[in-house]
Write a protein that holds these residues in place. Structure first.
Motif, PDB file in Angstrom:
ATOM      1  N   HIS A 146      14.059  48.799 -63.411  1.00 18.92           N
ATOM      2  CA  HIS A 146      14.632  49.101 -62.111  1.00 18.92           C
ATOM      3  C   HIS A 146      15.256  50.481 -62.128  1.00 18.92           C
ATOM      4  CE1 HIS A 146      14.443  44.655 -61.810  1.00 18.92           C
ATOM      5  NE2 HIS A 146      14.281  44.905 -60.516  1.00 18.92           N
ATOM      6  N   GLY A 147      15.214  51.168 -60.981  1.00 22.27           N
ATOM      7  CA  GLY A 147      15.830  52.479 -60.911  1.00 22.27           C
ATOM      8  C   GLY A 147      15.758  53.084 -59.524  1.00 22.27           C
ATOM      9  N   TYR A 148      16.458  54.191 -59.364  1.00 20.92           N
ATOM     10  CA  TYR A 148      16.510  54.898 -58.089  1.00 20.92           C
ATOM     11  C   TYR A 148      16.827  56.363 -58.354  1.00 20.92           C
ATOM     12  CZ  TYR A 148      21.473  54.279 -59.013  1.00 20.92           C
ATOM     13  OH  TYR A 148      22.706  54.285 -59.620  1.00 20.92           O
ATOM     14  N   THR A 149      16.565  57.207 -57.376  1.00 20.56           N
ATOM     15  CA  THR A 149      16.930  58.614 -57.491  1.00 20.56           C
ATOM     16  C   THR A 149      18.315  58.828 -56.881  1.00 20.56           C
ATOM     17  OG1 THR A 149      15.802  59.123 -55.410  1.00 20.56           O
ATOM     18  CG2 THR A 149      14.559  59.460 -57.439  1.00 20.56           C
ATOM     19  N   ASP A 150      19.109  59.666 -57.553  1.00 19.27           N
ATOM     20  CA  ASP A 150      20.389  60.048 -56.961  1.00 19.27           C
ATOM     21  C   ASP A 150      20.519  61.561 -56.801  1.00 19.27           C
ATOM     22  OD1 ASP A 150      20.816  60.774 -59.608  1.00 19.27           O
ATOM     23  OD2 ASP A 150      22.688  59.659 -59.822  1.00 19.27           O
ATOM     24  N   THR A 151      19.479  62.316 -57.213  1.00 20.70           N
ATOM     25  CA  THR A 151      19.431  63.758 -56.975  1.00 20.70           C
ATOM     26  C   THR A 151      17.984  64.156 -56.715  1.00 20.70           C
ATOM     27  OG1 THR A 151      21.259  64.059 -58.542  1.00 20.70           O
ATOM     28  CG2 THR A 151      20.049  66.025 -57.869  1.00 20.70           C
ATOM     29  N   PRO A 152      17.610  64.544 -55.472  1.00 23.72           N
ATOM     30  CA  PRO A 152      18.435  64.438 -54.276  1.00 23.72           C
ATOM     31  C   PRO A 152      18.703  62.972 -53.951  1.00 23.72           C
ATOM     32  CG  PRO A 152      16.175  64.982 -53.685  1.00 23.72           C
ATOM     33  CD  PRO A 152      16.247  65.043 -55.178  1.00 23.72           C
ATOM     34  N   ILE A 153      19.847  62.712 -53.380  1.00 24.09           N
ATOM     35  CA  ILE A 153      20.275  61.326 -53.222  1.00 24.09           C
ATOM     36  C   ILE A 153      19.325  60.563 -52.301  1.00 24.09           C
ATOM     37  CG2 ILE A 153      21.854  61.796 -51.294  1.00 24.09           C
ATOM     38  CD1 ILE A 153      23.788  59.778 -52.742  1.00 24.09           C
ATOM     39  N   SER A 154      18.962  59.367 -52.742  1.00 25.68           N
ATOM     40  CA  SER A 154      18.031  58.522 -51.986  1.00 25.68           C
ATOM     41  C   SER A 154      18.779  57.683 -50.958  1.00 25.68           C
ATOM     42  CB  SER A 154      17.259  57.613 -52.936  1.00 25.68           C
ATOM     43  OG  SER A 154      18.168  56.816 -53.692  1.00 25.68           O
ATOM     44  N   ARG A 155      18.029  57.161 -50.011  1.00 26.76           N
ATOM     45  CA  ARG A 155      18.629  56.304 -48.993  1.00 26.76           C
ATOM     46  C   ARG A 155      19.299  55.083 -49.613  1.00 26.76           C
ATOM     47  NH1 ARG A 155      14.435  56.330 -43.777  1.00 26.76           N
ATOM     48  NH2 ARG A 155      14.835  58.536 -43.205  1.00 26.76           N
TER      49      ARG A 155
END
Length: 203
Positions: free
Chosen positions: A35-44
């Protein structure tokens, strides 16, 4: 060697059998995948988790879980449901909110560090980054037709696992101005899925 006879032998055997069945069930149950997500550029999804944006539904508690079918753009989530990976419980991510999602300021053609945060890493095929075509205003749900057909950055992993915090250094797409969406797609190597993250940016 003589075996000991214990009281209630049949009952004990039955309980043991149930224990074995329960153990098998636990072992065969689906385990949490990467699991993961982008924070730069910040994701929705991270904007929702940070409470920067309200009325986000369940994504605010699990920004790392935007997981859908891989194979984008030939396959994957349907148009209009790309930012949620087609998951109805995360439909708030597809809502354009009248173009009011907060944006990250970026510069066309400039080197940039695209950062992922993982709660569980996984064998990875690649990461691909797409950007919307000029003229996109952010006032409708994202479709394939809104995106440049080719990713502006591809980072191959060939089955390797990324670090729990991973930064991909690359150039922002050239020739862009105004409001845009960057779609990051993390394709898992040994499952049928990928993770999707939409980031609103201002060039």
């Amino acid at each position: 060697m003589r075996s000991l006879r214990m009281p209630g032998r049949r009952a004990g055997a039955a309980l043991l059998g149930l224990g074995l069945v329960a153990g098998v069930s636990v072992l065969s149950a689906p385990t949490a995948s990467s699991h993961g997500y982008t924070d730069t550029p910040i994701s929705r999804q991270k904007l929702c988790a940070n409470k920067t944006v309200s009325n986000c539904g369940s994504i605010q508690w699990e920004p790392q879980s935007v997981e859908g079918p891989k194979g984008f753009p030939a396959a994957g989530p349907a148009d209009g449901k790309i930012c949620s990976a087609g998951l109805p419980q995360f439909a708030e991510l597809d809502d354009p909110r009248g173009g009011a999602w907060p944006t990250t300021k970026v510069t066309s053609g400039q080197s940039y560090g695209f950062r992922w945060q993982f709660t569980a890493n996984h064998s990875t095929t690649d990461f691909k980054y797409y950007v919307t075509k000029n003229g996109w205003t952010g006032t409708r749900a994202l479709t394939r037709a809104d995106l440049d057909p080719q990713p502006f950055l591809t980072v191959a992993y060939n089955g390797a696992r990324p670090a729990m915090t991973t930064v991909h250094q690359g150039a922002m797409p050239s020739g862009k101005s105004g409001r845009h969406m960057i779609l990051a797609v993390w394709t898992i190597n040994d499952t049928a899925n990928a993770f999707y993250a939409c980031s609103d940016v201002q060039f």
